[in-house]
Motif scaffolding. Structure first.
Motif, PDB file in Angstrom:
ATOM      1  N   THR A  62       1.203  -1.555  -0.004  1.00 41.89           N
ATOM      2  CA  THR A  62      -0.163  -0.144   0.264  1.00 41.89           C
ATOM      3  C   THR A  62       0.464   1.214  -0.028  1.00 41.89           C
ATOM      4  N   THR A  63       0.051   1.955  -0.595  1.00 38.79           N
ATOM      5  CA  THR A  63       1.133   3.754  -0.324  1.00 38.79           C
ATOM      6  C   THR A  63       1.206   3.884   0.577  1.00 38.79           C
ATOM      7  N   PHE A  99      -2.421  -6.885  -3.138  1.00 39.24           N
ATOM      8  CA  PHE A  99      -2.672  -5.771  -3.677  1.00 39.24           C
ATOM      9  C   PHE A  99      -3.896  -5.701  -3.854  1.00 39.24           C
ATOM     10  N   GLY A 100      -4.198  -4.345  -3.878  1.00 37.17           N
ATOM     11  CA  GLY A 100      -5.860  -3.565  -3.868  1.00 37.17           C
ATOM     12  C   GLY A 100      -6.222  -2.953  -5.353  1.00 37.17           C
ATOM     13  N   GLU A 134      -8.990   0.647   3.982  1.00 39.19           N
ATOM     14  CA  GLU A 134      -8.180   0.724   5.660  1.00 39.19           C
ATOM     15  C   GLU A 134      -8.282  -0.121   7.084  1.00 39.19           C
ATOM     16  N   SER A 135      -9.372  -0.655   6.770  1.00 41.72           N
ATOM     17  CA  SER A 135      -9.662  -0.721   8.166  1.00 41.72           C
ATOM     18  C   SER A 135      -8.423  -2.429   8.060  1.00 41.72           C
ATOM     19  N   LEU A 136      -8.392  -2.593   7.210  1.00 42.34           N
ATOM     20  CA  LEU A 136      -7.422  -4.073   7.271  1.00 42.34           C
ATOM     21  C   LEU A 136      -5.900  -3.691   7.081  1.00 42.34           C
ATOM     22  N   LEU A 137      -5.482  -2.220   6.807  1.00 45.97           N
ATOM     23  CA  LEU A 137      -4.490  -1.970   6.703  1.00 45.97           C
ATOM     24  C   LEU A 137      -4.505  -1.573   8.118  1.00 45.97           C
ATOM     25  N   PHE A 138      -5.130  -0.858   8.814  1.00 46.63           N
ATOM     26  CA  PHE A 138      -5.030  -0.690  10.606  1.00 46.63           C
ATOM     27  C   PHE A 138      -4.859  -1.768  11.312  1.00 46.63           C
ATOM     28  N   GLU A 139      -5.223  -2.624  10.996  1.00 42.90           N
ATOM     29  CA  GLU A 139      -5.542  -4.025  12.094  1.00 42.90           C
ATOM     30  C   GLU A 139      -3.881  -4.376  11.872  1.00 42.90           C
ATOM     31  N   ASN A 140      -3.247  -4.284  10.663  1.00 43.59           N
ATOM     32  CA  ASN A 140      -1.852  -5.103  10.425  1.00 43.59           C
ATOM     33  C   ASN A 140      -1.065  -4.605   9.532  1.00 43.59           C
TER      34      ASN A 140
END
Length: 167
Positions: free
Chosen positions: A79-80, A99-100, A108-114
């Motif tokens: 992710t950027t 990759f999205g 973003e919820s997936l990114l925030f949790e990881n």
């Protein structure tokens, strides 16, 4: 070694076709999470993948929940928005590189949790992002480089000349 590429809701068939080709030539498995912005029989998808489709290990999923219920391994989210550089990560066997979608990236919820599993390809801050298929190729080849390029041919051959007899 097993490398897995996960495309979350891809929208552009040519990108997915190019990624499929990358997966075929490297032996990476391809996972696609629906919905997609095209159908698997799209002519642009097939053209971009050329004649590599028979060499591809591909699985489709109806949702993120479907994917996570059927797979287990080390997940890395490209992710950027990440704080970590993709080349600073050690990719273990059975890695999944996520990759999205081209227009929105990963949720973003997936990114925030990881957070610790989110990685970024460095680029200029004034531009949005690299092309999806280029980003996948960078991630794939970094993991394979770390592994010593298992099962990949590392020596090319000329068609009209012999390297051994070069002057």
């Amino acid at each position: 070694m097993e490398l897995n590429i996960v495309l979350a809701q891809p929208q552009i068939p040519q990108n997915t076709g190019n990624i499929a080709r990358t997966c075929a030539v490297t032996g990476a498995r391809l996972h696609i999470i629906r919905p997609m912005g095209f159908t698997p029989d799209d002519k642009h998808l097939k053209r971009a993948g050329l004649d590599y489709w028979s060499y591809l290990d591909i699985t489709y999923y109806d949702s993120f929940e479907d994917f996570f219920s059927r797979n287990d391994g080390a997940y890395f989210y490209f992710t950027t928005k990440a704080q970590n550089c993709y080349s600073d990560v050690a990719y273990p066997d059975k890695s999944y590189l996520f990759f999205g979608r081209e227009d929105a990236g990963l949720p973003e919820s997936l990114l925030f949790e990881n957070k610790e599993r989110c990685v970024r390809i460095p680029m200029r801050s004034t531009l949005r992002s690299l092309n999806l298929s280029n980003s996948v190729a960078i991630g794939v080849y970094e993991a394979l480089r770390q592994w010593g390029f298992p099962e990949l041919e590392n020596n090319g051959r000329l068609t009209q000349y012999d390297w051994e007899n070069a002057r």
